[in-house]
Design a protein around this motif. Structure first.
Motif, PDB file in Angstrom:
ATOM      1  N   ASP A  10       9.713  45.898  34.908  1.00 60.40           N
ATOM      2  CA  ASP A  10       8.350  46.060  35.431  1.00 60.40           C
ATOM      3  C   ASP A  10       8.306  45.977  36.955  1.00 60.40           C
ATOM      4  O   ASP A  10       7.246  45.840  37.541  1.00 60.40           O
ATOM      5  CB  ASP A  10       7.416  45.002  34.816  1.00 60.40           C
ATOM      6  CG  ASP A  10       7.791  43.586  35.234  1.00 60.40           C
ATOM      7  OD1 ASP A  10       8.877  43.387  35.794  1.00 60.40           O
ATOM      8  OD2 ASP A  10       6.986  42.666  34.982  1.00 60.40           O
ATOM      9  N   LEU A 121       5.439  40.399  36.816  1.00 62.49           N
ATOM     10  CA  LEU A 121       4.716  40.496  38.083  1.00 62.49           C
ATOM     11  C   LEU A 121       3.466  39.619  38.126  1.00 62.49           C
ATOM     12  O   LEU A 121       2.846  39.481  39.166  1.00 62.49           O
ATOM     13  CB  LEU A 121       4.295  41.957  38.323  1.00 62.49           C
ATOM     14  CG  LEU A 121       5.418  42.939  38.666  1.00 62.49           C
ATOM     15  CD1 LEU A 121       4.871  44.362  38.648  1.00 62.49           C
ATOM     16  CD2 LEU A 121       6.040  42.624  40.007  1.00 62.49           C
ATOM     17  N   GLY A 122       3.105  39.056  36.998  1.00 63.29           N
ATOM     18  CA  GLY A 122       1.891  38.230  36.918  1.00 63.29           C
ATOM     19  C   GLY A 122       1.963  37.056  37.879  1.00 63.29           C
ATOM     20  O   GLY A 122       3.040  36.539  38.161  1.00 63.29           O
TER      21      GLY A 122
HETATM   22 MG    MG Z   1       2.987  41.199  33.537  1.00 68.16          MG
END
Ligand code: MG
Ligand code: ATP
Length: 148
Positions: A10, A121-122
């Protein structure tokens, strides 16, 4: 036996770590790797739209997102794979709900091992495991490795 690995990428450092492990296992077991990136967000920032207009690129949101992000994420993976001596690498860009698409792809492509980052990426720092990796671990029928 590990023969057919799906690694979910991601664009995060966590996913790079997962990809790194996937490469090591692929070299050791002569396994095939498919690096999958799922495009989830179709919102195009205004600067990107302006850039596309100037460059006479399509301003279609999907096309833009697909081109800029997916090329970046998959080319990083390809570069790392070459450095690690992996010969059997494919990259796939899918569209939709990430966990659902990863699980569907694994089932229809005889994947035996899914490797993901525990986080992505959160930015919600309290989480030990992100929603995508946690959903995939619950739903997938094959072995799932969540890399920390
Ligand atoms: Mg995420
Ligand atoms: P959340 O998204 O729930 O806020 P997070 O971003 O920290 O939290 P996840 O999204 O679950 O955590 O990311 C964990 C791993 O799942 C990533 O390291 C990556 O391996 C995989 N992953 C997440 N999103 C995608 C995606 N869009 N495409 C492919 N793989 C993904």
């Amino acid at each position: 036996m590990i023969t057919n690995i799906l690694v979910a990428i991601d664009g995060s450092e966590h996913a790079i770590k997962a990809f790194d492990l996937a490469c090591d296992l692929a070299v050791k077991y002569h396994a095939q790797i498919t690096a999958v990136y799922v495009i989830e967000n179709f919102e195009v920032p205004s600067e990107l739209r302006h850039f596309a207009e100037v460059e006479h690129l399509s301003t279609d949101a999907y096309t833009l997102h697909y081109k800029v992000i997916s090329e970046n994420v998959t080319s990083k993976a390809k570069k790392l794979a070459v450095e690690k001596g992996v010969s059997l690498l494919e990259t796939k860009v899918l569209e939709g709900n990430p966990a659902q698409k990863i699980v569907e792809f694994a089932e229809s492509n005889a994947i035996d091992t899914i490797i993901m980052g525990s986080r992505g990426l959160g930015t919600f720092t309290g989480l030990i495991q992100g929603s995508v990796s946690s959903k995939v671990s619950h739903l997938a029928k094959c072995t799932c490795i969540s890399v920390k």
